[in-house]
Enzyme design. Structure first.
Site, PDB file in Angstrom:
ATOM      1  N   GLU A 220       0.838  -1.195   0.000  1.00 55.40           N
ATOM      2  CA  GLU A 220       0.000   0.000   0.000  1.00 55.40           C
ATOM      3  C   GLU A 220       0.870   1.240   0.000  1.00 55.40           C
ATOM      4  O   GLU A 220       2.095   1.178   0.211  1.00 55.40           O
ATOM      5  CB  GLU A 220      -0.952  -0.011   1.206  1.00 55.40           C
ATOM      6  CG  GLU A 220      -1.971  -1.138   1.131  1.00 55.40           C
ATOM      7  CD  GLU A 220      -3.058  -1.020   2.176  1.00 55.40           C
ATOM      8  OE1 GLU A 220      -3.096  -0.011   2.896  1.00 55.40           O
ATOM      9  OE2 GLU A 220      -3.881  -1.943   2.268  1.00 55.40           O
TER      10      GLU A 220
ATOM     11  N   ARG B 116      -1.074   9.681   1.742  1.00 55.98           N
ATOM     12  CA  ARG B 116      -2.460  10.029   1.436  1.00 55.98           C
ATOM     13  C   ARG B 116      -2.706  11.528   1.332  1.00 55.98           C
ATOM     14  O   ARG B 116      -3.483  11.976   0.485  1.00 55.98           O
ATOM     15  CB  ARG B 116      -3.391   9.431   2.495  1.00 55.98           C
ATOM     16  CG  ARG B 116      -3.631   7.963   2.312  1.00 55.98           C
ATOM     17  CD  ARG B 116      -4.563   7.425   3.375  1.00 55.98           C
ATOM     18  NE  ARG B 116      -4.847   6.017   3.123  1.00 55.98           N
ATOM     19  CZ  ARG B 116      -5.481   5.231   3.992  1.00 55.98           C
ATOM     20  NH1 ARG B 116      -5.873   5.732   5.150  1.00 55.98           N
ATOM     21  NH2 ARG B 116      -5.708   3.965   3.704  1.00 55.98           N
TER      22      ARG B 116
ATOM     23  N   HIS C 145     -11.533  10.912   6.347  1.00 55.26           N
ATOM     24  CA  HIS C 145     -11.405   9.464   6.497  1.00 55.26           C
ATOM     25  C   HIS C 145     -10.982   9.012   7.889  1.00 55.26           C
ATOM     26  O   HIS C 145     -11.519   8.038   8.412  1.00 55.26           O
ATOM     27  CB  HIS C 145     -10.375   8.962   5.473  1.00 55.26           C
ATOM     28  CG  HIS C 145     -10.171   7.482   5.477  1.00 55.26           C
ATOM     29  ND1 HIS C 145     -11.188   6.596   5.175  1.00 55.26           N
ATOM     30  CD2 HIS C 145      -9.067   6.713   5.708  1.00 55.26           C
ATOM     31  CE1 HIS C 145     -10.723   5.356   5.223  1.00 55.26           C
ATOM     32  NE2 HIS C 145      -9.439   5.407   5.560  1.00 55.26           N
TER      33      HIS C 145
END
Length: 550
Positions: A124, A282, A341
């Site tokens: 990731e 992110r 998030h």
């Protein structure tokens, strides 16, 4: 109003991976302990069930020598945290990864395996090695929630479902030892719980934003209650925005995991141009998406996963979501936008989950352990819940009393600023609040917008002044209880929705105060009027003023 009374040794509020791990570990270490788990919805209805990517952990027994190392996981976590992580907390988190995964398997989690029997791994964003173990492809969180939920149901723990947190009770008002909690039961009855240890595991507060990937229960209940009780919060302004919330043709939104980009999916603008490094942290990817959207009139960017082999089998959960939203991602790119998030900040704790108040612990997303810093590394969230839930349980069983044994948790160091925050006297209608916070404290912030948000919150209507017809008062109130931390003017909240509105309004005030104080751009926090970093990095500590918390 009817009232029930319950006395236990440990009260866990919340039923995600952090809360259930804490409860199960207390029972494992102290089989005779009286443990109660309260959850606002039902087991499995929180954010844990929504986690798609997996659990980041270094499992040396399953890998060739030298393929990965705890030191590399530590380095990746610190890099993503952009200077705001607590190195000792990160070392604890990453070093305990293997034991945490083993414990989850002991409680019934079945991880995906390769043909040779070893645990499968994914890569990731911002990870230097493929170290993400998963279950059911992209439905790891659901498998974790199911396994731990079944273990708790089979245990001696008292389970209080559809039971909301109203307020923490304290020995002698805000800032003193926590002695229990007042809860709201499924029938509207009050449940007064007395205990020597309250563990908040209530999750995050991203529902304070108009656009979010989180479940509806993520309304900051635990954070707000802790601050009203006098606990110190840290870095509440640090909220991570996920770059890829899918936008379906039917108006549905859904999360498209980081792992999809890890497998090779790319981001494209409206012209088909690839505009960023999809595996960057992110916050970087989210702002790149926002900039690309602004350049094309606000329309979503596109996530093209057509080049990923075995898309439907590797990501069955996301495949079902895309199809439900009227999309076929095996044939066409998926429109995506950033959305709030994950909360990196929360209730300030030490390495054992102890808050600045004796008797109060916090674990999981509601806590600020220092492991996420300014930007959470992908798939470290489930790991954090498992690791620090177990540590909190061990400290409780060992007889710890909270902050009295952890003075460092309350200390203000040279690299910290401590702010006293006036919590709003009333609440804003939820949709209005969410739009204000999204506009003024979202992906990009500035002083003018944050000051406007603060002013708007300060003018929120007090209970009894609302005009929407909802009765916010009842004859009996959390503030009527001796030692309760419920603020005056907030008494007698009648519904869970009103409790949530109160929590969201409080959280918005904390977030705005922290964002105003952080005059820099770091990680998930971006100030257009302060685009550079301010070194050395500083933490922003927040506490309610006496008038707002007592």
């Amino acid at each position: 109003m009817d009232e029930q009374r319950l006395d236990v040794d440990v009260l866990v509020v919340g039923s995600g991976i952090a809360g259930l791990t804490t409860a199960l570990e207390v029972l494992r270490l102290a089989p005779g302990a009286r443990v109660a788990v309260a959850t606002k919805a039902s087991l499995g209805d929180g954010a844990t069930s929504w986690a798609q990517g997996g659990i980041a952990a270094v499992l040396a027994d399953d890998q060739p020598v030298g393929a990965d190392a705890v030191s590399l996981h530590v380095a990746d976590t610190l890099a993503a945290g952009d200077g705001l992580c607590a190195p000792d907390a990160v070392t604890v988190l990453c070093g305990a990864g293997a034991d945490a995964v083993t414990a989850l398997e002991r409680y019934g989690l079945v991880l995906d395996r390769r043909a040779d029997g070893t645990r499968a791994r994914g890569l990731e964003a911002a990870h230097s090695r493929p170290r993400i173990v998963h279950a059911g492809g992209d439905t790891t969180g659901a498998h974790v929630a199911a396994a731990l939920g079944a273990a708790v149901r089979a245990s001696r723990a008292a389970l209080l479902e559809r039971t909301a947190l109203v307020a923490l009770t304290t020995a002698a008002g805000p800032g003193t030892a926590v002695t229990g909690a007042r809860l709201r039961g499924p029938g509207g009855e009050d449940v007064l719980v007395g205990t020597r240890a309250v563990v908040l595991a209530t999750g995050g507060h991203a529902q304070v934003y108009a656009h979010t990937t989180t479940p509806a229960v993520a309304t900051g209940d635990g954070l707000a209650a802790a601050v009203r009780a006098g606990a110190v919060a840290r870095d509440v302004e640090m909220v991570q925005f996920h770059p890829t919330a899918g936008a379906g043709r039917d108006g549905r939104t859904f999360l498209v995991s980081e792992a999809v980009r890890g497998e090779g999916a790319v981001l494209l603008d409206a012209t088909g141009r690839r505009f960023c490094d999809e595996l960057a942290p992110r916050d970087v990817v989210a702002r790149a998406c926002a900039a690309a959207m602004a350049a094309q009139g606000g329309t979503p960017v596109l996530l093209d996963a057509r080049g990923v082999d075995g898309l439907r089998t590797r990501f069955p959960g996301i495949d079902a979501l895309t199809r439900a939203a009227g999309l076929d991602w095996t044939r066409e790119p998926v429109p995506v936008t950033p959305a709030a998030h994950y909360a990196m900040g929360g209730v300030l704790t030490d390495l054992d989950g102890r808050s600045t108040l004796p008797g109060l612990w916090a674990v999981g997303e509601v806590a600020s352990t220092g492991v996420h810093g300014a930007n959470r590394l992908a798939s470290n969230s489930l790991l954090e819940g498992a690791v620090f839930g177990a540590r909190a349980a061990a400290s409780i069983v060992a007889g710890a009393t909270g902050a009295a044994d952890a003075p460092a948790a309350a200390a203000v160091d040279a690299d910290e600023v401590l702010l006293d925050v006036d919590l709003p006297a009333g609440t804003l209608p939820r949709e209005e609040l969410q739009e204000h916070v999204w506009e003024h404290a979202g992906l990009l912030r500035d002083r003018a917008g944050l000051e406007l948000l603060t002013k708007t919150l300060a003018g929120a209507a007090a209970p009894g002044e609302r005009t929407d017809g909802e009765d916010l008062t009842t004859p009996e109130a959390p503030g009527d209880l001796p030692g309760s931390a419920a603020p005056p003017g907030r008494r007698g909240v009648a519904s869970v929705a009103a409790l949530e509105d109160r929590a969201l309004t409080d959280v918005a005030a904390l977030l705005a105060a922290g964002a105003l104080a952080r005059e820099e751009s770091r990680g998930a926090h971006a100030r257009s009027d302060h685009p550079g970093r301010r070194d050395p990095a500083r933490h922003v500590l927040l506490r309610a003023t006496t008038g707002g918390a007592a």
